[in-house]
Design an enzyme around this catalytic site. Sequence first.
Site, mmCIF file in Angstrom:
data_model
loop_
_atom_site.group_PDB
_atom_site.id
_atom_site.type_symbol
_atom_site.label_atom_id
_atom_site.label_comp_id
_atom_site.label_asym_id
_atom_site.label_seq_id
_atom_site.Cartn_x
_atom_site.Cartn_y
_atom_site.Cartn_z
ATOM 1 C CG ASP A 335 27.043 47.727 34.403
ATOM 2 O OD1 ASP A 335 26.917 48.026 33.202
ATOM 3 O OD2 ASP A 335 26.076 47.572 35.159
ATOM 4 C CG ASP A 607 25.105 50.030 40.304
ATOM 5 O OD1 ASP A 607 24.658 48.869 40.236
ATOM 6 O OD2 ASP A 607 24.785 50.925 39.496
ATOM 7 C CG ASP A 611 25.486 44.399 41.445
ATOM 8 O OD1 ASP A 611 25.170 43.406 40.779
ATOM 9 O OD2 ASP A 611 25.316 45.567 41.070
#
Length: 870
Positions: A335, A607, A611
């Site tokens: 990300d 995070d 996830d």
Amino acid sequence: MAGEKKWHSLEIEEVASFLRTDLQKGLSESEVKERQRQSGPNKLPEEKPLPKLKIFLSQFKSPLVYILLLAGFVTFAVGFFNSQKSFIDSAFIFFVVLLAAVIGFLQENKTSRTLDELKRIVKHTAEVLREGNYKLVSSEEVVPGDIIVLRPGSKVPADARITERHDLKVNEMALTGEWLSAHKKPEVISDKTPLADRDNMVYMGTVVEGGKGKAVVVATGLKTEIGRVAEMLKEVEEEQTPYQRRLAKFARLLGGIILFLALLIFVLGVWHNQEPVEMFLVAVAMAVAAIPEGLPAAVTLVFTFGMREILKRKGLVRKLIAAETLGSTSVIAADKTATLTAGKMEIAEISAAQEDHFLALKIAAFCSEAFVENIDHPMEKWQVRGRPTDRALLLGAVQGGLNIKELLEQEPKIDEIPFEPAYKYSAALHDLDNKERAIYLMGAPEVVFAKAKIKARDLSELKNREQELTSKGYRVVALAYKKVSKELSQIADSDLKALTFVGFVALHDPIRPRAQEAIETCRRAGMTPIIVTGDHRLTAKAVAEKVGFKVSDENILEGKDLEQLSDEEFKKVFKNIQIYARVTPEQKLRIIDAWQGSGEVVAMTGDGVNDAPALKKANIGVALGSGTEVAKEAADLILLSDDFEIIVVAVEEGRRIIDNIRKIITYLLTGGFTEVMLIGAAIIFRLPLPVLAGQILWKNLIESTPAAMALTFEPKEKGIMARKPEPLHLPLLTKRMKVMIFVIGLLTDLLLFAVFWWMYNSPNYGPAKIDLIRSVMFAGLAVDSFLFIFSFRNLRLNIWQYNPFSNMVLNVVVLTAFLALLAAIYLPPFQALLRTAPFGFFEWSILLAYALVDIILIEIAKWYYRQKNA
């Protein structure tokens, strides 16, 4: 303090009264300290480390040690009936066993301390309300009466009674075994309700999966429900890596073969009229020296030292298995937020009508889930907690002139919908006056557009404006509100319609200084970096270009388009995609699946609580240090500073780990193979033993274990990140290793045996000087290992292409071992113990020539494979 009260059957006010706490302000700091003194730290008893004496005694639980002890007692018994010399032999065997146990103890104790150090790094925290302010504290500091805040991904720090909730879901599998989340509510329930159905309670060790809530702590530490069954929380033993398991299996197989050969050598020796006791000792010593018993321990030490090196660079490897897998990583899916960018967001621009700027900042502040721990302090000393976006919005509102404390007094918060990645918005309900309330909404622009009343022409203009902002690399959130009646006390998604659109807030997150360099390193190392983000495609593209991605529209895939692709269609295009934008956590699983299906080893960052499945699915799950507790629990690697560069550092260290393991294996197996071949050849040709049992044990003691341990400190090889990733399931012995161990080993063994043959049949030496000849053979085995270990420091480059003496630990070990060898040959006490005899420069020159031939052959093999792979 908590007693045995049935908290679930009491009204909230009764609970607060009994615990002497204020539901609106929480406890005072002085009261917290007093309660900490009374109830102690909020933690369960930790499993006590093994006593040092027990670790030391465990070193004797090895089959090979049993064999050596048996040999010692047999020798002692023989000496009792025959000669005093056997007493010396038995004493030496017992000394070797003791010294090996000491070395094993020091090694295991150091490994254990390193692993304990790693486990202590991650500290669980709790968000509490004290003296009217929210703050983040260690979970161990929570006391009965504390008001705790429950957010998605957080671990519940203690047993507590729910006081407020909004769609609060808690997974209580750790306590009840039920994998479905429990929906929590504050209402009183019957005192006879079983534990698993107490929906107005949360319990220590369980995990918040969704929604938000508050609760008052009723029990801590051993007084919690899970504290009563603390055995459930005993940590699972560290799982061995696949490489370690294959290594242990190989060592057992090799041990069986060597023991068979040792037995065969004993039988053949006795058959050829060798002294039975001496042959027995030689067979035992050869087995002990040849079986790489210290190999599994040395490999574990390499892993743990590697994990510690990664920790120095702010990366916490949670499992040994991850340390192995890191070296094979071929795809890194990251990300952009906080990994490629600095995670220090700030408001770059407010796109709203001039008269709506104040309203926009107010909505951003009210919908932000960030909070200030010490709001009464000067702003420059504030401790602001929360996600980077939320912190930026709250601070931006304050910097824009808003007094948050006064605003909340004027417009108290009644209810809220916390942000969830699945629906991409957060909302808050506030009091305006005696007649009205307001719903404030903040979220992804496309979500807010759908919930606001906007004319088609205006919507087109707004989308164009959003595109302008995102093309600059800004993260963009949209804002809206509407007034509602006083009767509304709780908001739901159905209330979020026909809102008035206010504008956009654009946030800027600077690129990390070394992000572009880290991406370039990835590519040089044969890895494929991709960006997987929930952000807008243009925002992701702008950031990607700044860190060195060269992308066009065909290299970008949005979540909504991914949703439309079948698995077969996706398999055809996924390798061409560099940026995945607006993806959901569920879609991350598809991306991982596609890459793993093509044989790649995937590292994935995350995070959030959602996830966790993707982090578990990936070969290496990477959690941000600022992420949720759930993400950290699911991860293999935690980025303590959220920096993408740490992933690259960890991969580099993973490659070093595998390199060093291979060096240790090659070194130990070469030494063992040499001794077996030399003794076996002598027996086949009906010659006396080239080396005696004590000499083999001495050589093993001063050469194998210390030098193998020294190889754990090997620095990374030059060009380590210029190599392509290796397959995940590494072969135990590569072709190069097999050639060095067995082919070159056989050639040099024949050469050393030829020296023995010549000396035994030479008129200048002969049977009369057998002690001197054995001393030369003993020294030859040792000197050879002292020198070829410097060739084994790099199995790829030739010795002239690197500095062979850059490992200072190894230099000291080899020098010390050489001095011990000289003592064994030239000092009378050791001569009597080992039956050695001194020899001169001529014999040393022969041994040096022999060792140099061995090194030349090793270097030729390395050169051949380097040319072959060029």
